[in-house]
Design a protein around this motif. Structure first.
Motif, PDB file in Angstrom:
ATOM      1  N   THR A  82      45.243  32.483  12.081  1.00  9.95           N
ATOM      2  CA  THR A  82      45.201  33.892  12.472  1.00  9.95           C
ATOM      3  C   THR A  82      46.573  34.353  12.933  1.00  9.95           C
ATOM      4  N   ASP A  83      46.814  35.651  12.805  1.00 13.47           N
ATOM      5  CA  ASP A  83      48.094  36.193  13.264  1.00 13.47           C
ATOM      6  C   ASP A  83      47.914  37.142  14.447  1.00 13.47           C
ATOM      7  N   GLY A  84      46.729  37.141  15.058  1.00 17.15           N
ATOM      8  CA  GLY A  84      46.534  38.066  16.168  1.00 17.15           C
ATOM      9  C   GLY A  84      45.368  37.712  17.053  1.00 17.15           C
ATOM     10  N   ALA A  85      45.213  38.483  18.111  1.00 17.93           N
ATOM     11  CA  ALA A  85      44.167  38.250  19.096  1.00 17.93           C
ATOM     12  C   ALA A  85      42.845  38.849  18.625  1.00 17.93           C
ATOM     13  N   ALA A  93      48.603  29.345  14.720  1.00 16.00           N
ATOM     14  CA  ALA A  93      48.910  30.624  15.361  1.00 16.00           C
ATOM     15  C   ALA A  93      50.160  31.177  14.690  1.00 16.00           C
ATOM     16  N   PHE A  94      49.994  32.234  13.931  1.00 19.18           N
ATOM     17  CA  PHE A  94      51.086  32.758  13.108  1.00 19.18           C
ATOM     18  C   PHE A  94      51.663  34.015  13.756  1.00 19.18           C
ATOM     19  N   ASP A 154      48.390  17.557  18.094  1.00 20.83           N
ATOM     20  CA  ASP A 154      49.142  17.587  16.839  1.00 20.83           C
ATOM     21  C   ASP A 154      48.382  18.296  15.725  1.00 20.83           C
ATOM     22  N   ALA A 155      47.190  18.828  16.027  1.00 19.99           N
ATOM     23  CA  ALA A 155      46.438  19.615  15.041  1.00 19.99           C
ATOM     24  C   ALA A 155      46.548  21.105  15.320  1.00 19.99           C
ATOM     25  N   ALA A 156      47.287  21.478  16.372  1.00 19.19           N
ATOM     26  CA  ALA A 156      47.505  22.887  16.723  1.00 19.19           C
ATOM     27  C   ALA A 156      48.933  23.270  16.361  1.00 19.19           C
ATOM     28  N   PHE A 157      49.083  24.168  15.411  1.00 22.79           N
ATOM     29  CA  PHE A 157      50.398  24.538  14.900  1.00 22.79           C
ATOM     30  C   PHE A 157      50.733  25.975  15.281  1.00 22.79           C
ATOM     31  N   THR A 158      52.026  26.250  15.407  1.00 25.91           N
ATOM     32  CA  THR A 158      52.520  27.617  15.539  1.00 25.91           C
ATOM     33  C   THR A 158      53.559  27.845  14.448  1.00 25.91           C
ATOM     34  N   ALA A 159      53.577  29.055  13.940  1.00 24.75           N
ATOM     35  CA  ALA A 159      54.552  29.431  12.909  1.00 24.75           C
ATOM     36  C   ALA A 159      55.005  30.849  13.203  1.00 24.75           C
ATOM     37  N   GLN A 160      56.300  31.073  13.238  1.00 23.37           N
ATOM     38  CA  GLN A 160      56.825  32.391  13.564  1.00 23.37           C
ATOM     39  C   GLN A 160      57.211  33.200  12.337  1.00 23.37           C
ATOM     40  N   THR A 161      57.543  32.539  11.247  1.00 19.93           N
ATOM     41  CA  THR A 161      57.979  33.236  10.047  1.00 19.93           C
ATOM     42  C   THR A 161      57.090  32.849   8.865  1.00 19.93           C
ATOM     43  N   THR A 162      57.193  33.622   7.791  1.00 16.35           N
ATOM     44  CA  THR A 162      56.393  33.308   6.610  1.00 16.35           C
ATOM     45  C   THR A 162      56.786  31.954   6.021  1.00 16.35           C
TER      46      THR A 162
END
Length: 514
Positions: A401-404, A465-466, A485-493
């Motif tokens: 998802t990219d939002g709340a 979390a994008f 290690d199964a929870a990722f964050t990504a800031q860019t495409t």
């Protein structure tokens, strides 16, 4: 002078230093050349890991000579300029086990000074699948904030994940994947209107919603000349909103209720002015058999009365707009996402579903998680999942998802919110007051409860979390994941693409036992 020259030893240090340089250059050269060799060995190992998985899928389809040739082609394609020779391919058809050994050599640069012209390297990989199988639910945010490059990147990253797991197979013997797009609600497919798990007889405690009098939403849809049910459902009442409890008419609260966004007032009176500020006004207030004009509001409750009246929905009603969409008013308002694709092992069906995803509407992570779970479950409403205790079968969910979570509340109107998968806020289905912070907090609590129930069922959850700045949502997704290690964050495409590739690699590595 001749005697002094013969006895002079002052230049010996140069000779000694020159001789010492040989082992020094040798040590430095060894370090550099062996570092290069180690780097190339790692690349060969990764290529071999890919090849052993691909070869395993071909057991029974090719003889060993063909498998060796096939393995070589996979390695060559993945090495991109490097080379390695497949020395051995051994196959145990009964165990569905493949062992591959490859070798290569790296030409030295500095070690040539010591007459060492190359360094030999080798790699070994094993894939033992037996009757193992994977079931994976792709729970993907399709809300409006995903528009533009985000949804395009999500499509491509999801397609790459499918292609990685399927290898060269159009149909997989081991991998089944479902696609669960979500926005403000989840689309279970209009073809399921008559399914036993749908509330066909309006017996669920939330079926009446805000409507006055007895209403069957499927009957209301039939009254329209230009609209049919698009396939979305409301959230089940607690505790079934966070569980995979089997839908049954014997417990009406477990049945699924179709979304039906009521026609909202034409306008409301603010002082002496009429204001057209309702989100979903698609009919005139005096439609059908409604004769009293209730649109001239004097009190905050009049908008509720007008929205709740059923008399406007009579035979041959025509909505101002057609079917569905967040920007299109009508009964299917908030039904924005594409239908669920249940578990399938057909690559083309998955790629087609992913390619149709569009970015529209609000964000309801809870419904994404619960419907992702329901695609993996062996019970209704979707029954493609194998029983949880099936040997050598693993179930996974990837939630991106990219939002709340979003509930568009409004304390200035009697309805207290726009229509959502929880109905209107004034129905109090979340048991909170009517401000946005309280409703979002409750949705987050529900989402975490659902995630914990999913994990308790034996399903491993990855979260992404994008580009989310909201720390509360990021922490909720961390809590939803099965492990740190199964929870990722990504800031860019580009980071989003890399994250999907990393998860695909992790799933692929689970197939490699050595």
């Amino acid at each position: 002078m001749t005697r002094r020259f013969g006895e002079d030893r002052s230049g010996n240090i140069i000779v000694v230093f020159a001789l010492a340089l040989i082992p020094i250059f040798g040590l430095v050269g060894a370090a550099i050349d062996y570092a290069r060799a180690t780097s190339e060995q790692e690349k060969i190992q990764r290529a071999l890991d890919t090849a052993v998985l691909a070869v395993n899928r071909q057991i029974g389809q090719m003889d060993e000579a063909e498998l060796k040739e096939y393995a070589q082609s996979i390695v060559d394609a993945n090495l991109q300029g490097l080379s390695a020779n497949i020395d051995e391919v051994s196959v145990d058809e009964e165990l569905r086990q493949v062992d591959i050994v490859a070798s290569s050599s790296v030409e030295t640069a500095l070690l040539k000074l010591l007459k060492i012209n190359e360094i030999g390297i080798s790699a070994r990989a094993q894939s033992k699948t037996g009757s193992a199988s994977f079931e994976i639910a792709l729970v993907l945010d399709n809300s409006g904030s995903m528009a533009g490059d985000r949804i395009l990147t999500l499509r491509k990253a999801s397609e790459d994940l499918v292609n990685t797991l399927f290898g060269n197979d159009p149909v997989s013997d081991e991998v089944n994947i479902s696609v669960v797009p979500f926005s403000g609600s989840v689309n279970v497919g209009p073809q399921n209107a008559n399914a036993t798990w749908m509330d066909r007889n309006a017996i669920s405690p939330v079926h009446q919603g805000i409507f006055s009098g007895k209403v069957n939403r499927f009957d209301l849809y039939k009254k329209f000349t230009n609209i049919t049910w698009a396939g979305c459902v409301e959230v089940r009442p607690a505790p079934h909103n966070v569980t995979d409890s089997l839908p049954s008419a014997s417990d009406p609260a477990t049945l699924f209720v179709p979304t039906f966004a009521p026609d909202e007032p034409d306008y409301r009176k603010v002082w002496i002015f009429n204001t057209d500020d309702y989100t979903n006004n698609y009919m005139t207030d005096k439609s059908g058999s409604c004769t009293k004009d209730t649109s001239q509001f004097q009190g905050s409750g009049d908008d509720v009365k007008n929205t709740a009246q059923v008399c406007k929905y009579t035979s041959s009603v025509t909505s101002k707009t057609g079917n569905s969409g967040a920007s299109i008013r009508g009964p299917n308002y908030i039904c924005d996402s594409e239908p669920i694709t249940p578990l399938t092992n057909v690559r083309s069906d998955l790629l087609s579903a992913i390619g149709k995803m569009q970015a529209k509407g609000y964000t309801n992570i809870l419904e994404g998680v619960t419907w992702g779970w329901r695609t993996l479950s062996p019970g209704l409403p979707f029954t493609e999942g194998v029983p949880y205790d099936t040997p050598n079968n693993a179930k996974f969910m990837i939630v991106m998802t990219d939002g709340a979570n979003t509930v568009p509340t409004n304390n200035n109107q009697g309805l207290k919110s726009a229509y959502t998968a929880f109905g209107y806020a004034n129905e109090n289905r979340m048991g909170t007051n009517h401000n946005n912070g309280a409703t979002v907090q409750k949705m987050n609590e529900y989402t975490l409860q659902a995630c914990n129930n999913v994990k308790a069922a034996g399903i491993k959850v990855f979260t992404i979390a994008f580009a989310i700045d909201d720390a509360t949502t990021v922490n909720m997704l961390r809590g939803c994941a099965s492990a740190t290690d199964a929870a990722f964050t990504a800031q860019t495409t580009s980071e989003l693409s890399d994250t999907f590739a990393k998860i695909a690699g992790t799933l692929g590595e689970l197939r490699i036992s050595q």
